[in-house]
Enzyme design. Structure first.
Site, PDB file in Angstrom:
ATOM      1  N   GLU A  17       0.843  -1.209   0.000  1.00 31.01           N
ATOM      2  CA  GLU A  17       0.000   0.000   0.000  1.00 31.01           C
ATOM      3  C   GLU A  17       0.873   1.252   0.000  1.00 31.01           C
ATOM      4  O   GLU A  17       2.087   1.185   0.166  1.00 31.01           O
ATOM      5  CB  GLU A  17      -0.904   0.031   1.239  1.00 31.01           C
ATOM      6  CG  GLU A  17      -2.300  -0.547   1.025  1.00 31.01           C
ATOM      7  CD  GLU A  17      -3.232   0.423   0.308  1.00 31.01           C
ATOM      8  OE1 GLU A  17      -2.738   1.445  -0.220  1.00 31.01           O
ATOM      9  OE2 GLU A  17      -4.441   0.168   0.276  1.00 31.01           O
ATOM     10  N   ASN A 148     -10.222   5.606   2.600  1.00 29.82           N
ATOM     11  CA  ASN A 148      -9.352   5.227   1.493  1.00 29.82           C
ATOM     12  C   ASN A 148      -9.382   6.303   0.413  1.00 29.82           C
ATOM     13  O   ASN A 148     -10.186   7.241   0.462  1.00 29.82           O
ATOM     14  CB  ASN A 148      -9.801   3.881   0.900  1.00 29.82           C
ATOM     15  CG  ASN A 148      -8.648   2.936   0.697  1.00 29.82           C
ATOM     16  OD1 ASN A 148      -7.533   3.355   0.412  1.00 29.82           O
ATOM     17  ND2 ASN A 148      -8.904   1.645   0.849  1.00 29.82           N
ATOM     18  N   ASP A 198     -10.158   1.793  -4.077  1.00 29.45           N
ATOM     19  CA  ASP A 198      -9.095   1.731  -3.077  1.00 29.45           C
ATOM     20  C   ASP A 198      -8.251   2.997  -3.186  1.00 29.45           C
ATOM     21  O   ASP A 198      -8.788   4.075  -3.391  1.00 29.45           O
ATOM     22  CB  ASP A 198      -8.287   0.439  -3.287  1.00 29.45           C
ATOM     23  CG  ASP A 198      -7.623  -0.070  -2.014  1.00 29.45           C
ATOM     24  OD1 ASP A 198      -6.941   0.722  -1.339  1.00 29.45           O
ATOM     25  OD2 ASP A 198      -7.767  -1.260  -1.696  1.00 29.45           O
TER      26      ASP A 198
END
EC number: 3.1.1.99
Length: 291
Positions: A17, A148, A198
């Protein structure tokens, strides 16, 4: 498949991430959230180095003074370039027992924003925290299950923010000091095989590039939320994008293999790896935390 798409880091993360391109160093940083690792890729020779942190690393930003600001499970801290943890600037606003930090970044005014996700995912308990250069912390938004997709438009007029399991993308108007106004629903994503919104980043034309988790693609959205283009990926679980390279026209994409079965990983063996592809429109340099 995009002909320029390459897997640039084959050692997979559990939950890769928060890719951040350092213009100063010309390297890519990213997090393996669940492993508590901060990785660094030098694309000139392909070398990867890692800082091991004591807790899950949700997101981070680069500092003007060097080093990082990091959102660990228990709170937001300063971190030097050698991995030494420093002052805690803020606690987890929703409590480390039931939440952890997830997505975040530095805004154009040099402040660090970090959102939380609620565990278990049975309510909209996530919040979005901001830490300024004087190390003052303030909750800026809430009412999401998984914070997010935070990104700031290049004209500084909007903050975009998604809630992954609820399939929605919001935006907030920003005043000249970066204070958000009333939340607006920009897009609701269809439930099904197309994925869930996302992590994301803006390009210099004001379009929003959104990784579609469980959808195997990245979407380029217009400022009003319409799909302009998409990039298909060799994983179903992309997590976030970042623009890098000398011209900011290399799009880096992180991905996840968390909780995937042996059968799924056999079908998608590159899950958890980092990908890169060339794009036509450059991105924006990532701001540095001023504190």
């Amino acid at each position: 498949m995009n002909e320029t798409l390459k897997c640039v880091v084959r050692q997979p993360s559990v939950l890769g991430e928060c890719p951040v391109w350092s213009v100063r160093e010309q390297v890519l940083y990213w997090a393996d959230i669940l492993a508590g690792r901060l990785h660094r890729l030098d694309p000139r020779d392909g070398s990867v180095s890692t800082l091991q942190l004591p807790e899950e690393l949700g997101c981070f930003g680069l500092r003007e003074q060097g080093g990082f600001i990091v959102a660990l499970r228990s709170g937001i801290y300063l971190l030097d370039a050698h991995g030494q943890l420093g002052e805690r600037l803020a606690e987890n606003p929703t409590g480390a027992e039931h939440s952890r930090f997830n997505d975040g970044r530095v805004d154009p005014w040099g402040r660090f924003w970090a959102g939380t996700l609620w565990q278990p995912r049975d309510r909209n308990g996530g919040q979005l925290l901001r830490v300024d250069a004087e190390h003052r912390a303030q909750v800026m938004a809430g009412d999401v299950m998984v914070s997010n997709g935070l990104a700031f438009s290049p004209d500084r007029a909007w903050a975009y923010h998604s809630d992954t399991p609820n399939h929605v993308l919001y935006r907030y108007p920003l005043d000249e000091d970066g204070q958000p106004g009333t939340r607006q629903l920009l897009r609701e994503f269809a439930r099904g095989s197309g994925g869930r919104p996302d992590g994301a980043a803006f390009d210099s034309a004001g379009c929003y590039w959104s990784a579609q988790f469980d959808g195997g693609r990245v979407l380029r959205l217009s400022p009003d939320g319409q799909v302009l283009d998409e990039i298909q990926l060799p994983t179903r679980w992309p997590t976030m994008v970042a623009f890098g390279g000398e011209d900011l026209r290399t799009l880096y994409i992180t991905s996840s293999r968390e909780n995937r079965s042996a059968e799924e990983l056999a079908d998608w063996p590159l899950s958890g790896c980092v990908f890169a592809t060339r794009v036509n429109v450059p991105g924006c340099a990532e701001p540095l935390f001023a504190g």
